[in-house]
Scaffold this motif. Structure first.
Motif, PDB file in Angstrom:
ATOM      1  N   MET A 124      24.724  11.093  -3.007  1.00 55.34           N
ATOM      2  CA  MET A 124      24.444  10.281  -1.818  1.00 55.34           C
ATOM      3  C   MET A 124      25.012  10.935  -0.562  1.00 55.34           C
ATOM      4  SD  MET A 124      24.762   6.296  -3.114  1.00 55.34           S
ATOM      5  CE  MET A 124      26.403   6.443  -3.798  1.00 55.34           C
ATOM      6  N   ASP A 125      26.202  11.533  -0.684  1.00 50.42           N
ATOM      7  CA  ASP A 125      26.785  12.237   0.465  1.00 50.42           C
ATOM      8  C   ASP A 125      25.891  13.407   0.890  1.00 50.42           C
ATOM      9  OD1 ASP A 125      28.954  10.575   0.592  1.00 50.42           O
ATOM     10  OD2 ASP A 125      30.272  11.867  -0.596  1.00 50.42           O
ATOM     11  N   GLN A 126      25.363  14.112  -0.088  1.00 51.92           N
ATOM     12  CA  GLN A 126      24.489  15.250   0.216  1.00 51.92           C
ATOM     13  C   GLN A 126      23.247  14.799   0.987  1.00 51.92           C
ATOM     14  OE1 GLN A 126      22.880  17.181  -3.243  1.00 51.92           O
ATOM     15  NE2 GLN A 126      22.158  18.973  -2.108  1.00 51.92           N
ATOM     16  N   ALA A 127      22.671  13.674   0.572  1.00 51.83           N
ATOM     17  CA  ALA A 127      21.487  13.156   1.264  1.00 51.83           C
ATOM     18  C   ALA A 127      21.826  12.734   2.690  1.00 51.83           C
ATOM     19  CB  ALA A 127      20.895  11.978   0.485  1.00 51.83           C
ATOM     20  N   ILE A 128      22.999  12.148   2.876  1.00 50.77           N
ATOM     21  CA  ILE A 128      23.417  11.720   4.211  1.00 50.77           C
ATOM     22  C   ILE A 128      23.621  12.924   5.125  1.00 50.77           C
ATOM     23  CG2 ILE A 128      25.344  10.687   5.490  1.00 50.77           C
ATOM     24  CD1 ILE A 128      25.604   8.657   3.234  1.00 50.77           C
ATOM     25  N   VAL A 129      24.304  13.961   4.598  1.00 47.84           N
ATOM     26  CA  VAL A 129      24.537  15.166   5.401  1.00 47.84           C
ATOM     27  C   VAL A 129      23.215  15.837   5.757  1.00 47.84           C
ATOM     28  CG1 VAL A 129      25.524  17.480   5.351  1.00 47.84           C
ATOM     29  CG2 VAL A 129      26.852  15.546   4.474  1.00 47.84           C
ATOM     30  N   THR A 130      22.286  15.879   4.819  1.00 50.55           N
ATOM     31  CA  THR A 130      20.978  16.491   5.074  1.00 50.55           C
ATOM     32  C   THR A 130      20.210  15.707   6.132  1.00 50.55           C
ATOM     33  OG1 THR A 130      20.905  17.293   2.800  1.00 50.55           O
ATOM     34  CG2 THR A 130      18.830  17.241   4.000  1.00 50.55           C
ATOM     35  N   ARG A 131      20.295  14.392   6.057  1.00 49.88           N
ATOM     36  CA  ARG A 131      19.599  13.551   7.057  1.00 49.88           C
ATOM     37  C   ARG A 131      20.165  13.801   8.437  1.00 49.88           C
ATOM     38  NH1 ARG A 131      17.296  11.387  10.550  1.00 49.88           N
ATOM     39  NH2 ARG A 131      16.349   9.291  10.578  1.00 49.88           N
ATOM     40  N   ARG A 132      21.471  13.949   8.525  1.00 47.56           N
ATOM     41  CA  ARG A 132      22.092  14.147   9.831  1.00 47.56           C
ATOM     42  C   ARG A 132      21.786  15.536  10.404  1.00 47.56           C
ATOM     43  NH1 ARG A 132      28.306  13.096   9.791  1.00 47.56           N
ATOM     44  NH2 ARG A 132      27.541  10.942   9.764  1.00 47.56           N
ATOM     45  N   SER A 133      21.761  16.555   9.548  1.00 49.79           N
ATOM     46  CA  SER A 133      21.608  17.930  10.042  1.00 49.79           C
ATOM     47  C   SER A 133      20.161  18.409  10.117  1.00 49.79           C
ATOM     48  CB  SER A 133      22.422  18.888   9.157  1.00 49.79           C
ATOM     49  OG  SER A 133      21.956  18.821   7.815  1.00 49.79           O
ATOM     50  N   LYS A 134      19.295  17.918   9.188  1.00 47.65           N
ATOM     51  CA  LYS A 134      17.937  18.456   9.122  1.00 47.65           C
ATOM     52  C   LYS A 134      16.838  17.418   9.328  1.00 47.65           C
ATOM     53  CE  LYS A 134      19.167  22.272   6.035  1.00 47.65           C
ATOM     54  NZ  LYS A 134      18.858  22.953   4.750  1.00 47.65           N
TER      55      LYS A 134
END
Length: 233
Positions: A124-134
């Motif tokens: 879930m953290d990975q998805a959040i970071v991806t949403r914020r950056s990409k």
């Protein structure tokens, strides 16, 4: 004299038998109550495990809901409840581990559950970071890949196994608790009846002793009058 001797011995025997019987019932009642308390404590612990397990699953659902809300909207207002749910999730697993430390099989399940929950948190953290950056499209791709791992399904399966075991233990200890409660109540009833019998027997023996004593006193009072009458003649 024989009646008095019999009455005295009868009273002593009745008191001795009554004392032994009463002490035996008290000891049995105490042990029964101790077993009842132990079984009840185990049942309470299993209930706590089931409660903490439900809270844990609720925290997982809350974390996923908040994560999904952030990925869809990109609004930071979803991040605070997400992080709070993750912290709560870790606390719940620690509590479950502490409550099941007496059961090695459950401990293994809880340990495996903890690794899966940690993996799900990282996903879930990975998805959040991806949403914020990409942005959203890339975040959706990450979510799709994570779903293929079926981590959440594994968490649900392990939770179901823990729940099933604790439910079985709870039912067994509840049955034991009910059985010991019935036994304790039975001993209390026997104790009451035995006390009544002992006091009744003691009353009968004392009454016999008093009757014998009264008869002896009447006999002693009659002897002087009889002797006087024979002397006069």
């Amino acid at each position: 004299m024989l009646h008095r001797l019999f009455a005295g011995k009868g009273l002593i025997i009745a008191l001795a038998v009554g004392f032994i019987a009463v002490e035996s019932i008290v000891a049995a009642s105490f042990l029964s109550l101790l077993h009842f308390k132990t079984s009840n404590n185990w049942a309470t612990k299993s209930e706590q495990v089931l409660l903490e397990l439900e809270r844990m699953m609720s925290a997982v659902a809350g974390a996923e809901t908040s994560q999904r809300g952030y990925i869809i909207t990109g609004s930071d207002e979803h991040l605070a409840p997400y992080r709070e749910a993750v912290v709560t999730l870790e606390d719940q697993i620690r509590r479950i581990g502490g409550l099941t430390r007496d059961n090695s099989i459950q401990q293994d399940r809880v340990a495996y559950l903890a690794t899966q929950v940690e993996q799900r948190s990282e996903e879930m953290d990975q998805a959040i970071v991806t949403r914020r950056s990409k942005g959203l499209p890339y975040a959706k791709s990450v979510v799709a890949v994570n779903q293929q791992n079926r981590t959440m399904d594994t968490i649900q399966d392990i939770s179901a196994q823990i729940r099933k075991e604790e439910t079985r233990v709870l039912e067994r200890h509840r049955a034991d608790s009910d059985a010991w409660a019935f036994t304790t109540g039975s001993f209390a009833a026997v104790f009451f009846i035995l006390n009544a019998v002992v006091f009744t027997l003691c009353g009968i023996v004392i009454k016999m002793a008093l009757t014998s004593q009264a008869q002896a006193e009447r006999l002693l009072h009659a002897l002087p009058h009889s002797s006087s009458a024979q002397t006069t003649q």
